[in-house]
Design a protein around this motif. Structure first.
Motif, PDB file in Angstrom:
ATOM      1  N   SER A  38      40.239  41.336  32.813  1.00 31.81           N
ATOM      2  CA  SER A  38      39.373  41.037  33.957  1.00 31.81           C
ATOM      3  C   SER A  38      40.129  40.421  35.124  1.00 31.81           C
ATOM      4  O   SER A  38      39.731  40.565  36.281  1.00 31.81           O
ATOM      5  CB  SER A  38      38.247  40.089  33.524  1.00 31.81           C
ATOM      6  OG  SER A  38      37.466  40.674  32.520  1.00 31.81           O
ATOM      7  N   ARG A  39      41.218  39.729  34.838  1.00 32.07           N
ATOM      8  CA  ARG A  39      41.950  39.036  35.896  1.00 32.07           C
ATOM      9  C   ARG A  39      42.875  39.960  36.681  1.00 32.07           C
ATOM     10  O   ARG A  39      43.127  39.737  37.863  1.00 32.07           O
ATOM     11  CB  ARG A  39      42.782  37.897  35.296  1.00 32.07           C
ATOM     12  CG  ARG A  39      41.966  36.699  34.844  1.00 32.07           C
ATOM     13  CD  ARG A  39      42.857  35.657  34.197  1.00 32.07           C
ATOM     14  NE  ARG A  39      42.088  34.479  33.818  1.00 32.07           N
ATOM     15  CZ  ARG A  39      41.962  33.395  34.568  1.00 32.07           C
ATOM     16  NH1 ARG A  39      42.542  33.345  35.744  1.00 32.07           N
ATOM     17  NH2 ARG A  39      41.252  32.371  34.151  1.00 32.07           N
ATOM     18  N   ASP A  64      38.087  34.450  30.087  1.00 33.19           N
ATOM     19  CA  ASP A  64      37.931  34.364  31.538  1.00 33.19           C
ATOM     20  C   ASP A  64      36.542  33.889  31.981  1.00 33.19           C
ATOM     21  O   ASP A  64      35.641  33.688  31.180  1.00 33.19           O
ATOM     22  CB  ASP A  64      38.266  35.704  32.200  1.00 33.19           C
ATOM     23  CG  ASP A  64      39.725  36.073  32.021  1.00 33.19           C
ATOM     24  OD1 ASP A  64      40.555  35.150  31.992  1.00 33.19           O
ATOM     25  OD2 ASP A  64      40.024  37.271  31.904  1.00 33.19           O
ATOM     26  N   HIS A  68      35.380  36.693  37.244  1.00 32.80           N
ATOM     27  CA  HIS A  68      36.387  37.702  36.928  1.00 32.80           C
ATOM     28  C   HIS A  68      35.737  38.935  36.297  1.00 32.80           C
ATOM     29  O   HIS A  68      36.110  40.075  36.597  1.00 32.80           O
ATOM     30  CB  HIS A  68      37.439  37.124  35.977  1.00 32.80           C
ATOM     31  CG  HIS A  68      38.267  36.038  36.585  1.00 32.80           C
ATOM     32  ND1 HIS A  68      38.417  34.801  36.015  1.00 32.80           N
ATOM     33  CD2 HIS A  68      38.978  36.000  37.739  1.00 32.80           C
ATOM     34  CE1 HIS A  68      39.191  34.050  36.775  1.00 32.80           C
ATOM     35  NE2 HIS A  68      39.538  34.750  37.825  1.00 32.80           N
ATOM     36  N   HIS A  69      34.765  38.712  35.418  1.00 28.27           N
ATOM     37  CA  HIS A  69      34.079  39.839  34.787  1.00 28.27           C
ATOM     38  C   HIS A  69      33.264  40.631  35.810  1.00 28.27           C
ATOM     39  O   HIS A  69      33.242  41.869  35.772  1.00 28.27           O
ATOM     40  CB  HIS A  69      33.166  39.336  33.668  1.00 28.27           C
ATOM     41  CG  HIS A  69      33.900  38.681  32.541  1.00 28.27           C
ATOM     42  ND1 HIS A  69      34.931  39.295  31.868  1.00 28.27           N
ATOM     43  CD2 HIS A  69      33.762  37.456  31.968  1.00 28.27           C
ATOM     44  CE1 HIS A  69      35.389  38.486  30.930  1.00 28.27           C
ATOM     45  NE2 HIS A  69      34.699  37.365  30.971  1.00 28.27           N
ATOM     46  N   GLN A  71      33.883  40.946  38.954  1.00 27.95           N
ATOM     47  CA  GLN A  71      34.819  41.720  39.766  1.00 27.95           C
ATOM     48  C   GLN A  71      35.343  42.922  38.996  1.00 27.95           C
ATOM     49  O   GLN A  71      35.493  44.021  39.550  1.00 27.95           O
ATOM     50  CB  GLN A  71      35.989  40.835  40.207  1.00 27.95           C
ATOM     51  CG  GLN A  71      36.963  41.522  41.168  1.00 27.95           C
ATOM     52  CD  GLN A  71      36.290  41.977  42.442  1.00 27.95           C
ATOM     53  OE1 GLN A  71      35.694  41.171  43.160  1.00 27.95           O
ATOM     54  NE2 GLN A  71      36.356  43.276  42.734  1.00 27.95           N
TER      55      GLN A  71
END
Length: 510
Positions: A38-39, A64, A68-69, A71
């Motif tokens: 995710s990052r 995370d 982040h998820h 995105q």
């Protein structure tokens, strides 16, 4: 004609072993699930993963933060849209997310780097929040407040490839000796037999993650460390209460879940076999039997079965897979798994795209030699041919009898295509649907190639049906599933709506 059904009784049809992937000319029917970081996963990287063979993008909510998820989900959807706008053929990718469940993870390591644990050294596991972002080779935060209550001296813990044994317990800490050294990373999972005695299956974090998944229209939720059908039912009820409509897969990761696999299958839409976790509660020599047991139960229930963990693990660092890993994937496909889940190798590996391509090639190679008819006969024994299944059974039977190169299903709900997948057809099932959700969720079913049909419904139902199956034939040509003169099975309904699929015909590609 790209393939021909084998009538030999052997498990494998070895006529094609000497041929290359290009010479085989068989489409890959097994699904590939790739874990997304995710990052770091950009739109461009995800596009490359899709082009390499990714069918389903997986996000693990145990890692995370929510932003982040969110995105990552946006990036996946953007990547799919970009490919659809430039590709001549329809491409769709589903999104699956894992709940945190009764997982236990370490905190962040200092600097975000990996840490090497040395055999014989002492390691302190602490619930002191002061160390949540300051883990090192001497002390590491663990996100399980009840760890002190369930721990006893001599208990073993597993963090990645490292093995620890508990020596003694202090106020906020447990002190362990490293029995087997290994490299660990931030947020790695901590496992051990009996460690979940007091851990609830749906935490406040799980509830928030499920609500977020519903809001983002995620296609499938994977329930971590499923131990009973109640775990799945709780998740399904929560999804419904939140207004969602997604598949729910149960992850079989422990002895309790394995013992209850039949009842879990009564309510789950599919299962994921997590071999690395099962290897903690079972001797390593029994894990392959666990996988085959779960797969057999899924075939009996007519539900998809995915295999996870340790798939191409060597390619996290190396450019070439080991022979054992290649055998593992090939044999899993020969056994009839619906899909393979790549975890670390695509999330943090140095050779993400190469690992996806290797998995795709191995699946295609195995599908080029498997005896589909034998698998069909075996699966058919498990299922009563009721009215709902009769059309699916008849279509797949006809595909074998006529050596059809594809089955085209004009679908409203996708249920007929799902039922066909159960019978292990030797050719692609092209499911034409107008519903976006169905198009994505069908990505979880072996051999099903969902195609979103965007034209509005015609006033004349028969004319609309004809336009859609012709559209399906053109898709088969573009995907090189068929050649001129090949036979194609077309399955349709007699009127608008679900449960009306009752018509089948055989057409010749021209």
């Amino acid at each position: 004609m790209l393939w021909q059904s084998s009538s030999t009784p052997d498990f494998m049809d070895n006529r094609d072993i000497v041929l290359s992937i290009d010479e085989l000319q068989v489409p890959r029917l097994s699904k590939i699930i790739c874990t997304i970081n995710s990052r770091t996963a950009t739109v461009e990287e995800i596009e490359k993963m899709i082009q390499a063979g990714m069918d389903i993008a997986r996000l693990n909510f145990a890692y995370d933060e929510a932003e982040h998820h969110l995105q990552a989900i946006a990036n996946i959807r953007k990547a799919v849209k970009n490919i659809q706008s430039t590709s001549e053929t329809h491409v769709d990718v589903a999104i699956a997310v894992d709940t945190k469940g009764p997982e236990i993870r370490i905190g962040k390591l200092e600097g975000g780097a990996q840490v090497t644990l040395i055999e014989g050294k002492t390691l302190r596991l602490t619930i002191d929040q002061a160390y949540i972002n300051k883990g090192n080779s001497s002390v590491i935060f663990i996100d399980y407040e009840d760890i002190l209550e369930v721990s006893t001296p001599g208990m073993k813990f597993y963090i990645s490839s490292a093995i620890l044994t508990l020596d003694w317990i202090e106020e906020n800490d447990i002190l362990c000796t490293v029995l087997q050294g290994g490299v660990i990373s931030s947020y790695d999972e901590v496992t051990g037999e009996g460690i979940f005695k007091l851990k609830t299956e749906l935490s406040a974090i799980d509830l928030s993650h499920i609500e977020m998944a519903v809001q983002e229209h995620v296609d499938c939720l994977c329930v971590t460390h499923t131990m009973s059908q109640d775990s799945v039912l709780k998740v399904k009820h929560l999804i419904k209460d939140c207004g969602g409509d997604m598949l729910v897969f149960a992850k079989i990761q422990n002895k309790i879940g394995l013992m209850n696999v039949k009842e879990i299958l009564n309510v789950a839409d599919g299962l994921i076999v997590c071999r690395q976790h099962l290897g903690i509660e079972f001797p390593s020599e029994k894990v392959f039997s666990c996988q085959k047991l779960v797969l057999a139960r899924c075939k009996e229930a007519g539900k998809p079965c995915m295999v996870s963990n340790s798939t191409l693990l060597s390619m996290v660092d190396e450019t070439v897979a080991t022979y054992a890993e290649c055998f593992d994937i090939g044999n899993s496909v020969l056994d009839g798994v619906d899909g393979l889940l790549l975890a670390k190798v695509t999330a943090i590996g140095s050779h993400c795209l190469e690992s996806i391509k290797k998995t795709a090639d191995l699946c295609q190679e195995a599908e080029g030699v498997v005896n589909h008819k034998l698998m069909f006969d075996a699966v058919s024994k498990f299922h009563v041919i009721d009215p709902a299944r009769s059309m699916a059974f008849t279509a797949v039977t006809s595909a074998f009898k006529t050596n059809a190169q594809a089955i085209i299903v004009i679908s409203t709900s996708g249920n007929t295509a799902k039922r066909m997948s159960v019978y292990h057809p030797p050719c692609p099932i092209v499911a034409i649907t107008r519903r976006v959700l169905d198009s994505r969720q069908l990505c979880f079913y072996r051999a099903v190639f969902p195609v979103l049909y965007r034209k509005p419904l015609e006033n004349d139902w028969e004319e609309d049906i004809q336009e859609r199956w012709k559209f399906g034939v053109e898709y088969c040509k573009q995907m090189k599933f068929v050649e001129l003169g090949d036979s194609v099975i077309v399955v349709t309904g007699w009127k608008i709506g679900t449960t009306h699929t009752n018509s089948m015909k055989i057409v010749t590609v021209n």
